[in-house]
Design an enzyme around this catalytic site. Structure first.
Site, PDB file in Angstrom:
ATOM      1  N   GLY A   1      37.679  38.380  40.527  1.00  0.00           N
ATOM      2  CA  GLY A   1      37.706  37.189  41.721  1.00  0.00           C
ATOM      3  C   GLY A   1      36.406  37.197  42.240  1.00  0.00           C
ATOM      4  N   SER A   2      36.292  36.922  43.591  1.00  0.00           N
ATOM      5  CA  SER A   2      35.161  36.613  44.113  1.00  0.00           C
ATOM      6  C   SER A   2      34.232  37.849  44.119  1.00  0.00           C
ATOM      7  CB  SER A   2      35.440  35.982  45.441  1.00  0.00           C
ATOM      8  OG  SER A   2      36.188  34.890  45.394  1.00  0.00           O
ATOM      9  N   THR A   3      34.705  39.086  43.993  1.00  0.00           N
ATOM     10  CA  THR A   3      33.948  40.112  44.190  1.00  0.00           C
ATOM     11  C   THR A   3      32.931  39.985  42.843  1.00  0.00           C
ATOM     12  OG1 THR A   3      35.452  41.628  42.816  1.00  0.00           O
ATOM     13  CG2 THR A   3      35.531  41.545  45.135  1.00  0.00           C
ATOM     14  N   PHE A   4      33.125  39.247  42.067  1.00  0.00           N
ATOM     15  CA  PHE A   4      32.225  39.136  40.913  1.00  0.00           C
ATOM     16  C   PHE A   4      31.017  38.124  41.087  1.00  0.00           C
ATOM     17  CE2 PHE A   4      31.025  37.438  36.646  1.00  0.00           C
ATOM     18  CZ  PHE A   4      31.101  38.729  35.929  1.00  0.00           C
TER      19      PHE A   4
END
Lengths: 382, 645
Positions: free
Chosen positions: B326-329
């Site tokens: 998700g957004s941690t990427f």
């Protein structure tokens, strides 16, 4: 005039009889018994208890009995032979009806505090009875069928009674001991040839009877036969004893593992190591040297007795001597053959060496008769 | 009767002849006995001697003591305890049913135990000792010993068995040991004979399994003399074995305990790394299980319970669990764009709340859009449209390259079982596995850590550590003092000014009023935290559900909710700790994962339950209540005592 001079003309009397004793035989018997004391000490783990010391006491008692019997004139023994035989048969019948049971067999009679094993007695009295029978029988009738049959009955009745207890080993010894006397008395060899042929037939029958309703031997005895035929068949069951015995015996090698170092005996791989399998222990601890020297001693005993039989003019004395030594021979031959895997385990002790009271006393009684025949060999007053 | 001289002569001659014959026969028999004796004792003596030695000598293996496992400070994780047990041999027991029923009156034995013992005894050779009961009390073992005459073939014994004093804390890291199975033996070419000792235990999972060779040690042996019934008479000689080597892990047992308890009630994973060298300080996967159950032989109902649990306690979610990041990427996408030179980092992109790419509309999570966003605010406010734009500019290959550089999609060499490689999707990968061409839509999805991208919590923690230090940090679990100095991680060679921008975005995520993790900020001096939330979609809300009125995550059944993720490092100026959190089906990263990450980060920095002063004052009452609840479950200092000399 010494005991080394065999062709005595004069009948010794009183204390002089001591000089006429068969001393070489006495020495040999003591030597054989010493093998027993040493081995009993060893199998007890280096202790005179519980076997070696009682055995020594019994042997000492046996010697006394032997001397006593030896000094009694032989004709007395001949006259009581029939009586002794009759008594033995009665006692055997008593066992049949009132005997006490031990280890699956009826062998003992309990009379008050005494425990009597009439089958042991039968070994001697049968021989005495047959010897007396042939002493009385006209020499011309010896080979006549009727008289041979009567002799066979004398030998086989006690044997059959003992077999019913059941005690195969003793029954065989009684029958064969009787057979030796009959043979020595000069019965025609044709009977023996026929007997051997019949024996083969009986063995076949016994084996055939297995599993049927009229099975002759007990199951355990059949299993012993099986184990004898092929000990490897069931190394943890029936063949175990013979297998372990052969391992112990063979592992002794030339000079053995050393006194009290026999691993098979010490670690209980050997069954009955103080009784029936004591020869194995001897062979394991003292090797071929120890085992063959005992065998040689036994042969010397045989030789001395045979010599005595050759030199007596007394028919009863000669026949008794041959019968007793024949029984003695059967004892050690069957026992040794058994522990070497040449014969089935029938429970015959090694004479004078195995721990056990009655067998030793009976043998000493037997040798007492041999000694009596030796002392009174010159002539019998009529 | 009277006989004439002639008759006497005849009788004597006859007897002498027959006696001679008898003597001859007897001599013959004695001769053959002598021959047999000679044959056995002189010719075959050696074979019989060998047989006699085989009879009396038994070779016994002495199982080695298994090596101990400690945490980084010397707290015992896996030890050996004295264990009284009862073993039984079939051949000595005779009637095994009778003996077992007598035994059952003396010690606690379930029907299962009896059945198993019976089966083992009948399957093995009769003289093989079989363990009937283990872990008996002193009272039980003395009852057995004093009733020995009634229990033929039964012997009380003392041995060592594995135990895990920290129970479920370490189950996923050290694993557990168990009896050698047929499969274990088949897998080995030349199995160590010690493995054939009945119920010898070897590592079945985790460090216990991967470090088996070091932990096992070498078996000793003992030659004993036994008697006919198999009783040992004396020892002939003995070769001592070598005990297994001890292991020291990088794990901090206290922090691990805190992390496990912080995940209580969640299906979640937490990884804490030492950001400077990659030491794994905590590797918590919740819920966990008690490895001691497996050593003792877990009951089938208990095992079924573990298998049927929706939270999958047996799975090590930290290394085995793969999640769309998700957004941690987004740090990967942003850094790839910067390195590729397709943006200068100052440029602003307009976010209307969606973007149309080759006929498909891709939404930003914020329906109304972020308006004009730069790189820093695109990270702190987690703008999807910015990432869509950057991903299209630099392309999947650059993203892929950066992803690998930051440690994603790589299987790390760790002494634990089932370490997953994750997935960095490439054009070739899609061609090979999906049999279709890479599409621009795939790139757009990948830019926000959705689509095909998969990573484990451990990989996300490594990524965060690499961003925090610009070093090629590799995780490690074994503390090896020897190569400690040598193992200086190589530089990643990322441009420092680009990294500064990324870190800026991360610190604002937590500390800027508009940041997605603002509610999880830390106010303590020198413990400034930088992080990134992530919410990865597992299922889309279907049209039918939307029409039924389901709009929010809370309305969905648990297993259809989104995964909540959070990664962070701290302190911001001098990063020492890197953390990754995944809460399965937690809903949203900022609400479900960020508070967990914050607490665990603070616990790592403070060496225990964080001080309330680290939290913003309005939250303190609530936090205090949470802490009180958690402290009740934490292990006592006594349980976490340092036992290494």
């Amino acid at each position: 005039m010494s005991y080394l001079e065999y062709n005595t003309k004069r009948m010794p009397a009183g204390l002089a009889k001591v000089l006429y004793l068969n001393w070489p035989l006495v020495a040999l018997l003591i030597a054989v018994a010493c093998y027993g004391f040493i081995m009993l000490y060893s199998v007890a783990g280096g202790s005179a208890q519980p076997w070696a010391e009682p055995q020594m006491k019994r042997f000492a008692a046996g010697l006394v009995i032997m001397f006593f019997i030896a000094f009694v004139p032989l004709w007395f023994w001949r006259s009581v032979a029939g009586l002794a035989y009759g008594l033995t048969i009665l006692l055997l019948l008593g066992v049949e009806f009132f005997g006490s049971v031990g280890m699956g067999a009826k062998r003992w009679l309990e009379i008050g505090p005494m425990r009597l094993q009439p089958s042991e007695l039968a070994k001697i009295t049968t021989i005495m009875a047959l010897a007396a029978y042939y002493d009385l029988l006209d020499l011309k009738k010896v080979s006549r069928p009727l008289w041979v049959a009567l002799a066979a009955v004398i030998a086989l009745v006690p044997a059959a009674l003992v077999l019913r207890q059941p005690d195969l080993g003793t029954a065989l010894l009684i029958a064969l001991g009787g057979g030796v006397v009959i043979f020595a008395a000069g019965v025609h060899w044709g009977y023996f040839a026929a007997l051997i042929a019949a024996g083969v037939g009986v063995v076949t029958t016994v084996l055939q009877s297995r599993g049927t309703e009229w099975q002759i031997l007990k199951d355990y005895q059949y299993r012993r036969i099986d184990a004898f035929m092929d000990p490897t068949l069931d190394p943890l069951g029936a063949g175990y004893h013979i297998n372990q015995s052969m391992i112990a015996l063979g592992s002794g090698g030339w000079s053995g593992r050393g006194f009290m170092e026999g691993t098979q005996a010490r670690l209980n791989f050997l069954p009955e190591k103080h009784t029936d399998f004591i020869f194995t222990t001897l062979a394991e601890e003292f090797g071929f040297v120890g085992a063959s020297s005992l065998l040689l001693l036994y042969m010397l005993v045989m030789g001395v007795c045979l010599l005595s039989a050759f030199n007596t003019t007394n028919r009863f004395g000669a026949l008794v001597t041959l019968g007793i030594t024949g029984t003695f021979f059967l004892y050690f031959a069957v026992n040794m053959a058994m522990v070497m895997g040449l014969a089935p385990v029938v429970g015959v002790p090694l004479p004078l060496v195995s721990y056990g009271g009655s067998a030793m006393i009976v043998l000493m009684v037997g040798f007492g008769l041999v000694q009596s025949a030796h002392i009174h060999r010159a002539r019998l007053p009529s | 009767m009277k006989r004439t001289e002639r008759e006497k002569e005849f009788s004597q001659r006859m007897i002498s002849r027959r006696a001679l014959l008898l003597g001859g026969v007897q001599l013959g028999v004695a001769g053959s006995l002598m021959w047999r004796l000679r044959d056995m004792q002189l010719n075959q003596a050696e074979q019989f001697h060998l047989l006699a030695e085989e009879n009396r000598i038994n070779l016994r293996l002495l199982p080695p003591t298994r090596g101990l496992i400690f945490d980084r400070k010397g707290v015992l994780i896996a030890g050996n305890e004295q264990n009284y047990r009862v073993v039984m041999k079939r051949d000595d027991a005779g009637d095994i049913d009778l003996v077992l029923s007598r035994l059952a009156q003396l010690i606690r034995l379930s029907d299962d135990d009896i059945e198993r013992a019976r089966r083992d005894m009948l399957r093995n050779r009769p003289f093989v000792p079989v363990t009937v009961a283990e872990r008996l009390s002193w009272e039980e073992i003395s009852r057995v010993a004093s009733n020995a005459p009634a229990l033929p073939g039964v012997t009380p014994e003392m041995g060592l068995s594995r135990y895990y004093p920290l129970y479920e804390d370490m189950a996923h890291v050290v694993g557990y040991v168990g009896p050698v199975s047929e499969r274990d033996l088949e897998a080995l070419e030349a199995p160590d004979p010690v493995l054939l000792i009945p119920r010898f235990q070897i590592g079945k999972s985790g460090v216990e399994r991967m470090q088996e060779d070091q932990l096992r040690g070498r078996a000793g042996s003992q030659r004993v003399e036994v008697n006919a019934v198999g009783r040992v008479m004396r020892e002939l000689d003995r070769v001592e074995g070598t005990p297994g080597g001890n292991l020291h892990l990088t794990i901090d047992a206290k922090l691990q305990n805190y992390a496990i308890e912080r995940l209580h009630g969640l299906s979640a994973a937490a990884v804490v790394l030492d950001a400077t060298n990659g030491d794994i300080l905590a590797l918590a996967s919740g819920p966990s299980f008690d490895p001691n159950l497996f050593v003792r032989g877990i009951s089938s109902t208990a095992f079924r319970g573990l298998l049927d649990n929706d939270f999958r306690p047996l799975v090590n979610k930290t290394v085995q669990g793969l999640y769309p990041p998700g957004s941690t990427f987004k740090m990967v996408t942003a850094l790839a764009a910067l390195e590729a030179g397709v943006t200068d980092g100052q440029e602003r992109v307009f976010c209307p709340g969606h973007m149309d790419v080759s006929g498909n509309r891709f939404h930003c999570w914020k329906r109304g859009g972020h308006g004009r966003v730069g790189l820093v605010s695109a990270l702190s406010e987690s703008c999807d449209v910015y990432m869509y734009e950057m991903a299209q500019r630099c392309g999947i290959d650059k993203i892929n390259e950066m992803s690998t550089r930051l440690g994603l999609g790589i299987r790390y060499e760790l002494p634990i079982t089932s370490v997953s490689a994750g997935l960095n999707p490439t054009r070739e990968w899609k061609q090979r596995n999906r049999n279709s061409d890479w599409r621009i839509g795939d790139t757009v999805n990948a830019s926000i850590g959705q689509g095909f991208v998969l990573a484990s919590p451990l990989q996300l923690a490594v990524m965060t550590a690499r961003l925090a230090t610009n070093k090629a940090i590799l995780p490690r679990l074994l503390r090896d003092p020897i190569d400690r100095a040598e193992r200086e991680s190589a530089s990643l060679d990322l441009r420092p000014e680009w990294l500064r921008l990324i870190r800026r975005g991360m610190v604002e995520t937590v500390n800027d009023r508009r940041g997605t993790a603002y509610s999880s900020r830390v106010v303590a001096d020198g413990q400034l935290m930088a992080g990134k939330t992530g919410t990865s979609q597992v299922f889309s809300i279907t049209r039918a559900e939307r029409e039924a009125g389901i709009r929010r995550q809370e309305d969905l059944p648990w297993n259809r909710r989104n995964h909540a993720l959070f990664v962070d490092f701290a302190p911001y100026d001098d990063p020492r700790i890197a953390v990754a959190i995944v809460v399965e089906h937690g809903g949203g990263g900022s609400s479900a994962a960020a508070p967990v990450g914050r607490d665990i980060t603070l616990a790592a920095l403070n060496g225990g339950v964080p001080p309330l002063s680290a939290y913003p004052s309005p939250q303190r009452n609530r936090i205090r209540a949470e802490q009180l609840d958690l402290e009740e479950r934490l292990r006592t200092p006594e349980a976490l005592r340092v036992s290494r000399a």
